[in-house]
Design a protein around this motif. Sequence first.
Motif, short mmCIF file in Angstrom:
data_model
loop_
_atom_site.label_atom_id
_atom_site.label_comp_id
_atom_site.label_asym_id
_atom_site.label_seq_id
_atom_site.Cartn_x
_atom_site.Cartn_y
_atom_site.Cartn_z
N ASN A 1 0.83 -1.21 0.00
CA ASN A 1 0.00 0.00 0.00
C ASN A 1 0.86 1.26 0.00
OD1 ASN A 1 -2.37 -1.46 -0.02
ND2 ASN A 1 -2.63 -1.37 2.21
N TYR A 2 1.90 1.29 0.84
CA TYR A 2 2.78 2.46 0.91
C TYR A 2 3.50 2.68 -0.42
CZ TYR A 2 2.35 3.24 5.99
OH TYR A 2 1.90 3.55 7.25
N GLU A 3 3.99 1.58 -1.01
CA GLU A 3 4.76 1.71 -2.26
C GLU A 3 3.88 2.13 -3.44
OE1 GLU A 3 8.52 -1.31 -1.49
OE2 GLU A 3 6.73 -2.12 -2.46
N ALA B 1 1.02 3.90 -3.11
CA ALA B 1 0.27 5.13 -2.82
C ALA B 1 0.99 6.35 -3.38
CB ALA B 1 0.11 5.29 -1.31
N GLY B 2 0.20 7.30 -3.85
CA GLY B 2 0.77 8.56 -4.32
C GLY B 2 1.24 9.39 -3.13
N TYR B 3 0.55 9.22 -2.02
CA TYR B 3 0.94 9.92 -0.80
C TYR B 3 0.45 9.12 0.40
CZ TYR B 3 -3.87 11.64 -1.02
OH TYR B 3 -5.23 11.72 -1.11
N ILE B 4 1.05 9.40 1.56
CA ILE B 4 0.68 8.74 2.81
C ILE B 4 0.25 9.83 3.77
CG2 ILE B 4 1.49 7.29 4.71
CD1 ILE B 4 3.65 6.20 2.83
N TYR B 5 -0.76 9.53 4.58
CA TYR B 5 -1.25 10.55 5.51
C TYR B 5 -1.64 9.92 6.83
CZ TYR B 5 -5.85 8.79 4.18
OH TYR B 5 -6.93 7.98 3.95
N ASP B 6 -1.77 10.77 7.82
CA ASP B 6 -2.32 10.42 9.14
C ASP B 6 -3.55 11.29 9.35
OD1 ASP B 6 -0.76 8.41 10.25
OD2 ASP B 6 0.71 9.80 11.10
N ILE B 7 -4.35 10.92 10.31
CA ILE B 7 -5.51 11.71 10.69
C ILE B 7 -5.17 12.42 12.00
CG2 ILE B 7 -7.97 11.64 11.27
CD1 ILE B 7 -7.51 10.69 8.44
N ASP B 8 -5.35 13.73 12.05
CA ASP B 8 -5.07 14.46 13.28
C ASP B 8 -6.26 14.40 14.22
OD1 ASP B 8 -6.91 16.26 12.29
OD2 ASP B 8 -5.48 17.90 11.95
N LYS B 9 -6.18 15.08 15.35
CA LYS B 9 -7.22 15.03 16.38
C LYS B 9 -8.55 15.62 15.89
CE LYS B 9 -4.01 15.21 20.22
NZ LYS B 9 -3.56 15.92 21.40
N LYS B 10 -8.47 16.51 14.93
CA LYS B 10 -9.69 17.14 14.42
C LYS B 10 -10.32 16.32 13.29
CE LYS B 10 -8.06 21.77 15.45
NZ LYS B 10 -7.69 23.07 14.88
N GLY B 11 -9.64 15.22 12.88
CA GLY B 11 -10.17 14.38 11.81
C GLY B 11 -9.69 14.79 10.43
N ASN B 12 -8.72 15.69 10.36
CA ASN B 12 -8.18 16.15 9.08
C ASN B 12 -7.00 15.28 8.66
OD1 ASN B 12 -9.97 18.38 9.01
ND2 ASN B 12 -8.61 19.51 10.38
N LYS C 1 9.27 11.95 5.45
CA LYS C 1 8.43 11.16 6.36
C LYS C 1 7.84 9.96 5.62
CE LYS C 1 5.27 11.88 10.15
NZ LYS C 1 4.42 12.79 10.87
N GLN C 2 7.48 10.13 4.35
CA GLN C 2 6.94 9.03 3.55
C GLN C 2 8.01 7.96 3.34
OE1 GLN C 2 4.75 10.23 0.09
NE2 GLN C 2 4.61 8.15 -0.71
N ALA C 3 9.26 8.37 3.04
CA ALA C 3 10.38 7.42 2.88
C ALA C 3 10.62 6.67 4.18
CB ALA C 3 11.63 8.15 2.43
N ALA C 4 10.50 7.35 5.31
CA ALA C 4 10.69 6.71 6.61
C ALA C 4 9.58 5.68 6.87
CB ALA C 4 10.72 7.75 7.72
N ALA C 5 8.35 6.00 6.49
CA ALA C 5 7.23 5.08 6.68
C ALA C 5 7.41 3.83 5.81
CB ALA C 5 5.91 5.77 6.36
N VAL C 6 7.86 4.03 4.55
CA VAL C 6 8.11 2.89 3.66
C VAL C 6 9.22 2.02 4.23
CG1 VAL C 6 8.96 2.23 1.37
CG2 VAL C 6 7.23 4.03 1.58
#
Length: 155
Positions: A113-115, A117-128, A136-141
């Motif tokens: 999925n990471y490889e 994906a065009g981009y990787i994201y997290d959801i913040d406390k507000k749901g954004n 950060k994406q390279a580190a996640a991969v």
Amino acid sequence: MQALAIQVLASWVALVSALWIADLAVAAEVYKWVDEQGKVHYGDRPLPGAQSVRLKDVPEVTPIAGEREEKRERLLQVFKEQRQEKREQAEAQKKQKEERERNCNLAKDQLRNYEQAGYIYDIDKKGNRVIYDEEKQAAAVQQARDAVKQWCGKT
């Protein structure tokens, strides 16, 4: 099944031996006679012309047989415990293997999925969505690759 057969046979032999020894102790009176052909016979009942014969030391029933049975039972119990322990170890290994395979598949899916994906994201406390930058994406991969290596043993 074979162990049960051996146990039954051993019990049967012990019982027959004990009865035979007990029979000897009870039937200590033995008679000897010679028939018309000159053949010598022995028996536990007096016949006409039979002489009482004194037997040498008749073996007594000793507690050794009981001790042997006790030792045999303890040994069988130890074998039973060892078999149970082996079954438990095999079951634990099977569960470990299944967990490892499950985690391996999850790690592979995450990496794929990471490889892709065009981009990787997290959801913040507000749901954004908070999109990862390239670093950060390279580190996640890389983290996903490390997980695959850990659970699957390969990259």
